[in-house]
Design a protein around this motif. Structure first.
Motif, mmCIF file in Angstrom:
data_model
loop_
_atom_site.group_PDB
_atom_site.id
_atom_site.type_symbol
_atom_site.label_atom_id
_atom_site.label_comp_id
_atom_site.label_asym_id
_atom_site.label_seq_id
_atom_site.Cartn_x
_atom_site.Cartn_y
_atom_site.Cartn_z
ATOM 1 N N SER A 96 1.124 2.936 -18.487
ATOM 2 C CA SER A 96 0.410 1.918 -17.839
ATOM 3 C C SER A 96 0.588 2.309 -16.294
ATOM 4 N N SER A 97 0.675 1.328 -15.364
ATOM 5 C CA SER A 97 0.704 1.752 -14.160
ATOM 6 C C SER A 97 1.551 0.726 -13.313
ATOM 7 N N SER A 98 1.749 1.218 -12.144
ATOM 8 C CA SER A 98 3.153 0.509 -11.345
ATOM 9 C C SER A 98 2.364 0.190 -10.122
ATOM 10 N N SER A 99 3.450 -0.242 -9.231
ATOM 11 C CA SER A 99 3.054 -0.575 -7.771
ATOM 12 C C SER A 99 2.679 0.740 -6.891
ATOM 13 N N SER A 100 2.685 0.670 -5.685
ATOM 14 C CA SER A 100 2.340 1.793 -4.761
ATOM 15 C C SER A 100 3.513 2.798 -4.610
ATOM 16 N N LEU A 101 3.124 4.090 -4.368
ATOM 17 C CA LEU A 101 4.099 5.298 -4.294
ATOM 18 C C LEU A 101 4.717 5.050 -2.671
ATOM 19 N N VAL A 102 3.590 5.191 -1.953
ATOM 20 C CA VAL A 102 4.061 5.210 -0.552
ATOM 21 C C VAL A 102 3.270 4.296 0.358
ATOM 22 N N THR A 103 2.504 3.609 -0.305
ATOM 23 C CA THR A 103 1.610 2.535 0.498
ATOM 24 C C THR A 103 1.641 1.060 -0.102
ATOM 25 N N PHE A 124 -7.256 9.203 -25.263
ATOM 26 C CA PHE A 124 -6.150 8.535 -24.691
ATOM 27 C C PHE A 124 -6.542 7.800 -23.406
ATOM 28 N N ILE A 125 -6.112 6.582 -23.548
ATOM 29 C CA ILE A 125 -6.574 5.681 -22.307
ATOM 30 C C ILE A 125 -5.126 5.493 -21.370
ATOM 31 N N LEU A 126 -5.298 5.751 -20.154
ATOM 32 C CA LEU A 126 -4.063 5.686 -19.172
ATOM 33 C C LEU A 126 -4.370 4.529 -18.567
ATOM 34 N N ILE A 127 -3.834 3.451 -18.525
ATOM 35 C CA ILE A 127 -3.865 2.324 -17.586
ATOM 36 C C ILE A 127 -3.457 2.840 -16.137
ATOM 37 N N ASP A 128 -4.204 2.780 -15.139
ATOM 38 C CA ASP A 128 -3.817 3.315 -13.834
ATOM 39 C C ASP A 128 -4.028 2.338 -12.906
ATOM 40 N N GLY A 129 -3.063 1.295 -12.703
ATOM 41 C CA GLY A 129 -3.179 0.342 -11.776
ATOM 42 C C GLY A 129 -1.683 -0.173 -11.480
ATOM 43 N N THR A 130 -1.173 -1.063 -10.458
ATOM 44 C CA THR A 130 0.058 -1.542 -10.319
ATOM 45 C C THR A 130 0.478 -2.234 -11.741
ATOM 46 N N TRP A 131 1.667 -2.563 -11.805
ATOM 47 C CA TRP A 131 2.299 -3.088 -13.072
ATOM 48 C C TRP A 131 1.902 -4.618 -12.901
ATOM 49 N N SER A 132 1.591 -5.458 -11.835
ATOM 50 C CA SER A 132 1.183 -6.712 -11.921
ATOM 51 C C SER A 132 -0.188 -6.772 -12.102
ATOM 52 N N THR A 187 9.820 -6.317 -12.357
ATOM 53 C CA THR A 187 8.536 -7.056 -12.872
ATOM 54 C C THR A 187 8.813 -7.979 -13.981
ATOM 55 N N ASN A 188 8.128 -8.665 -14.393
ATOM 56 C CA ASN A 188 8.396 -9.355 -15.654
ATOM 57 C C ASN A 188 7.205 -9.225 -16.580
ATOM 58 N N ILE A 189 6.624 -7.902 -16.328
ATOM 59 C CA ILE A 189 5.321 -7.855 -17.287
ATOM 60 C C ILE A 189 5.942 -7.643 -18.668
ATOM 61 N N GLN A 190 5.348 -8.235 -19.560
ATOM 62 C CA GLN A 190 5.666 -8.187 -20.954
ATOM 63 C C GLN A 190 4.806 -7.486 -21.911
#
Length: 403
Positions: free
Chosen positions: A7-14, A286-294, A400-403
């Protein structure tokens, strides 16, 4: 940007709402047409939408804007890493922003913390897009407008500042000369399903996949952009549900490991199967979800809804990967063991496939190493930039609370 081991997470450096800091380049590229500032001013909340629902009034005005560099050309759009035509809604937003700029007699400027619209133009634009957005009763239209406005503003604000390929400041931090391109076995294709807030983010890692493998092997699909989602799902229809997998830790369904998903298949020469002339698509998508965890949960739900409309049920097959530490974790720790950045998820998938007999002779490990090398280069570029700007090179773990 950072995504899970699927999935994807929050920002690396921004920050998660980053747009981009913009300034006037020494040499103005042919695409550039708006003023921008690199002002050190407080960030303001960024709202998203656009103004007119009809495209029929654009006509000759849009053609004139293209000639004057005031719109987004196909060449510019595809230079950012996509193979699609310019989305119609993105073009409409750019057109409307330019009309507003003339109407309020104020220059369109980007700058400050997050590279957002600045000055009097921002004030006037904020009033207008709020009113338009609230007038939209359909949630799908709101999503499309939100996504298109994010993307349009990011493209306009990045002109002459960010490199089209690596999405880093072209004059100070471009890393393209250090990236080694690599052939990806044609039996595998990646789809980067990217949230608009991660489009053109400097710390995004999904972009590395098409930098290394090319845009045909790693396709960018922007969340909420109809043209992009249609291209992706047309490919999935052709391939069939059994050939489409999403790398996402969906806790509400049974997750399969790479061994579970592919280990029982007969040992065949996949390289021959994937390259021979055939009307049947044997490629594994293969689908890669590219975004923040929220944002990833909403993105996955949209994929499930689209799967239901195509295949009759929302049971989108998901794969979980064995955890592994990405080089990028030095800048941005992940909230749990099963989450990593987008590029590292692709690396993990390739390495686990390599362990299976039917994939062992394809060289997927070498292809994974090329992405790992690109991750290291990106880490070095981002670290150097942060040190130069006097910023910390470590981030606290966010839970995070992502289920």
């Amino acid at each position: 940007m950072l995504m899970p081991l699927t999935s994807s997470s929050s920002s690396l450096v921004t920050s998660t709402t980053r747009a981009f800091l913009c300034k006037s380049p020494l040499t103005r590229p042919k695409f550039q047409s708006w003023n921008r500032t690199h002002a050190n001013v407080p960030s303001t909340r960024h709202f998203h939408c656009f103004y007119h629902l009809q495209l029929s009034d654009m006509g000759e005005a849009v053609k004139q804007e293209e000639e004057q560099g005031a719109s987004i050309s196909l060449e510019e759009w595809q230079a950012w890493g996509t193979i699609s035509p310019v989305p119609s809604m993105v073009s409409q937003i750019v057109h409307d922003l330019k009309l507003l700029e003339k109407h309020v007699d104020a220059n369109m400027c980007f700058g400050g913390n997050g590279g957002k619209l600045q000055g009097e133009f921002r004030v006037q634009e904020d009033k207008k897009h709020r009113a338009t957005y609230q007038a939209l009763g359909d949630s799908e239209k709101k999503l499309q407008f939100y996504s298109a406005r994010q993307i349009a503003c990011r493209v306009l604000g990045s002109r002459g500042y960010l490199c089209h390929k690596c999405w880093l400041p072209v004059e100070e931090d471009c890393m393209c000369s250090k990236i080694n391109s690599c052939y990806l076995w044609p039996g595998v294709k990646f789809w980067l399903y990217m949230h608009p807030k991660d489009f053109l983010r400097q710390n995004n890692t999904g972009k590395l996949l098409w930098q290394v493998f090319g845009v045909d092997a790693a396709n960018l699909c922007l969340f909420g952009i109809p043209e992009h989602e249609e291209i992706m799902w047309n490919a999935f229809k052709l391939a069939g549900k059994s050939k489409v997998w999403c790398l996402y830790p969906n806790k509400s369904s049974i997750l399969k490991s790479v061994q579970d998903a592919f280990g029982e298949e007969p040992v065949t020469n996949y390289e021959v199967t994937a390259t021979k002339d055939s009307k049947v698509d044997t490629t594994l998508h293969f689908i890669l979800i590219d975004g923040t965890w929220s944002n990833s949960a909403a993105m996955f739900r949209r994929l499930q809804d689209q799967a239901k409309s195509v295949w009759g049920d929302e049971d989108l097959p998901c794969i979980s990967l064995n955890p592994g530490a990405s080089a990028m974790h030095k800048l941005r720790p992940q909230p749990s063991w099963d989450r990593t950045c987008t590029a590292a998820a692709a690396v993990g998938l390739l390495l686990e496939l390599q362990l299976l007999p039917q994939f062992s002779s394809i060289g997927l490990d070498t292809q994974a190493e090329a992405v790992e090398h690109a991750l290291t280069i990106l880490l070095e570029a981002l670290t150097t930039r942060r040190v130069r700007m006097g910023r910390s090179i470590t981030r606290k773990v966010r839970h995070t609370n992502i289920q």
